[in-house]
Design an enzyme around this catalytic site. Structure first.
Site, PDB file in Angstrom:
ATOM      1  N   LYS A 141       0.857  -1.628   0.305  1.00 46.38           N
ATOM      2  CA  LYS A 141      -0.016  -0.271   0.096  1.00 46.38           C
ATOM      3  C   LYS A 141       1.202   1.403   0.029  1.00 46.38           C
ATOM      4  O   LYS A 141       0.449   3.031  -0.341  1.00 46.38           O
ATOM      5  CB  LYS A 141      -1.376   0.263   1.607  1.00 46.38           C
ATOM      6  CG  LYS A 141      -1.792  -0.793   0.946  1.00 46.38           C
ATOM      7  CD  LYS A 141      -2.751  -0.468   0.519  1.00 46.38           C
ATOM      8  CE  LYS A 141      -4.550  -1.294   0.310  1.00 46.38           C
ATOM      9  NZ  LYS A 141      -5.607  -0.641  -0.790  1.00 46.38           N
TER      10      LYS A 141
ATOM     11  N   SER B 236       0.751 -10.316  -0.187  1.00 47.15           N
ATOM     12  CA  SER B 236       0.238  -8.295  -0.040  1.00 47.15           C
ATOM     13  C   SER B 236       1.157  -7.279   1.006  1.00 47.15           C
ATOM     14  O   SER B 236       1.458  -6.690   1.026  1.00 47.15           O
ATOM     15  CB  SER B 236      -0.828  -8.154  -0.594  1.00 47.15           C
ATOM     16  OG  SER B 236      -1.929  -8.805  -0.589  1.00 47.15           O
TER      17      SER B 236
END
Length: 508
Positions: free
Chosen positions: A51, A305
């Site tokens: 992110k 992720s």
């Protein structure tokens, strides 16, 4: 649209704050799946998640006036940390609105990175709504977690790295999907550079907003969203990611909670790193893809992720991993309540297979129902063979392996049927983990209704799992339904669940 994303990716200055993460072969997964498996290690970013890339790339394009006014974001974790670190690097004031249910480890991480945390609401949607109100009143810029071209381009830099790090084209790349920012960024780049590479998105079965949107031909809003993989718990995908996915994503796969847990273990065994549930989604989808299509010899990549995992969630993940790997089966078996029957049953199962769990309590003089876990190696075929074998021996058996109520609650409640309890209704709830959640449940409940069963489980998540039995007179069933609707908690009616019928339902 993909062309514009690629243009922005090529000029994205994400390495001011982000790292170029390694692309590693996973030898154990490769051997087991009979395909060469590569893991893109975004869990190794400074904030343990991809992110950071999108947040910084968005903020670096702000005007001087916008930077001076400050930014605001809504997030339950990873995006919040990305915005906070980026703001600290750029000298921008950042407010982060986080749900009150956010675990302290994530709140503290954002504060330690310099973010001004505001706790508001019980869900991401409530936090986001409040953040947008502050945009209007304080003239701050809202940094969207996924529905923004520069955010998407920041995430797309992952694809450029993968193309540089791997000689030749990938056959398939698996990407987790929440709001869609990650997959739209990766797909936009890959499909223009390596068009034959298949891009497959992976979502939890109970939070499949992109799967349902592509199926419906339009963005839809899910009525309920499962929160186990909280990093992808989104009720509606972004508008821009959806448009890109329509042309650049080849397929969507959904996976169960147990399969996600098994993927966390798979990643650990190859890397000794612990991915968060959303971070392991791509690997779970890869395993399911290989099983469904029986492919071998392919070059496959999965994006790991993120790794923002609460330590106390590991207990739950470990507990469910065997089921996700299809190495444990759970059965409810009725045996005769007579001397020697218990031993005979154990000999039948335990002689050749390891028993992982056994729960039993005397119920009546004629029969007994046992809750039993059995170690398996052959997946569903072996499970069916056990069922068949038990049936041949005259046992009444119910397969509970995929029964969520049984796995979350029943295995801790086996204790015999209660007697003399009339008009009991059974519901499974998700309570927000905040002060007053239980009190709200009780305060809104009519004093004419009696709680006859209550079992609570929490695993370090934002929501606790609760199984509740309530005695409600038949003429008040409609009023009880209204109570459930007004309560606002996610719930499931378990009245007809075979586990309830076999182990918990009151007798006369």
């Amino acid at each position: 649209m993909p062309e514009e994303i690629l243009r922005r990716v090529l000029t994205a200055p994400v390495y001011d704050v982000a790292s170029e993460t390694p692309l590693e072969v996973a030898p154990l997964l490769s051997k087991r799946l009979q395909n060469k498996v590569w893991l893109k290690r975004e869990d190794l970013q400074p904030v343990f998640s991809f992110k950071l890339r999108g947040a910084y790339n968005c903020m670096v394009h702000l005007t001087d006036e916008q930077k001076k006014a400050g930014v605001i974001a809504a997030s339950a974790g990873n995006h919040a940390q990305g915005v906070a670190l980026s703001a600290s690097k750029m000298g921008i004031d950042a407010k982060i609105v986080m749900p009150q249910t956010t675990p302290p480890i994530k709140v503290n991480a954002v504060r330690n990175l310099g973010g001004n945390v505001i706790l508001h609401g019980d869900t991401y949607d409530e936090a986001s709504k409040f953040a947008k109100q502050l945009v209007a009143s304080e003239q701050r810029t809202y940094i969207h977690p996924y529905d923004d071209l520069d955010v998407i381009a920041g995430q797309g830099t992952i694809a450029l790295e993968m193309l540089r790090q791997h000689s030749g084209a990938f056959d398939v790349i698996f990407v987790c999907v929440g709001g869609g920012g990650l997959i739209s960024g990766i797909a936009s780049v890959i499909k223009q550079v390596s068009p034959k590479t298949r891009i497959i998105g992976v979502e939890p079965e109970d939070a499949a907003s992109m799967t349902e949107a592509l199926k419906a031909g339009e963005r839809i809003v899910l009525d309920q969203v499962g929160i186990f993989a909280d990093g992808v718990a989104v009720a509606q995908v972004g508008e821009i990611p959806y448009r890109i996915a329509q042309t650049c994503v080849d397929e969507m796969i959904t996976v169960k909670t147990d399969e996600i847990c098994a993927a966390v273990k798979d990643i650990f065994e190859d890397t000794r790193a612990i991915a968060e549930p959303a971070g392991a989604l791509a690997v779970a989808g890869m395993k399911k893809f290989v099983e469904q299509y029986s492919v071998s010899g392919l070059e496959m990549a999965a994006i790991v992720s993120g790794a923002n995992m609460n330590f106390d969630r590991l207990r739950h993940i470990s507990e469910r991993t065997e089921l996700g790997e299809k190495r444990e089966a759970i059965f409810a078996v009725t045996i005769d309540e007579e001397p020697g029957s218990f031993k005979r049953f154990c000999e039948l199962l335990g002689g050749r297979r390891a028993i992982t769990e056994f729960n039993y309590r005397y119920a009546d003089s004629s029969r007994a129902v046992v809750f039993v876990g059995v170690r398996t190696e052959g997946g569903k075929p072996e499970r069916e063979a056990i069922l068949s074998e038990l049936a041949k021996q005259g046992y009444a058996v119910e397969d509970m392996t995929d029964n969520e109520m049984a796995k979350l609650h029943l295995r801790y409640l086996v204790g015999g049927h209660a007697k003399g309890i009339a008009n009991e209704l059974l519901y499974r709830f998700e309570f927000p983990e905040r002060p007053g959640a239980l009190l709200q449940f009780l305060t809104q409940m009519s004093e004419e209704w009696n709680i006859s069963l209550f079992h609570y489980r929490n695993h370090g998540a934002a929501y606790g799992r609760v199984l509740v039995g309530v005695q409600v007179p038949p003429e008040q069933n409609q009023a009880f339904e209204c109570y459930l609707q007004n309560l606002g908690y996610t719930y499931v009616n378990e009245q007809e669940n075979p586990g309830y019928q076999l182990f918990l339902k009151p007798t006369a």
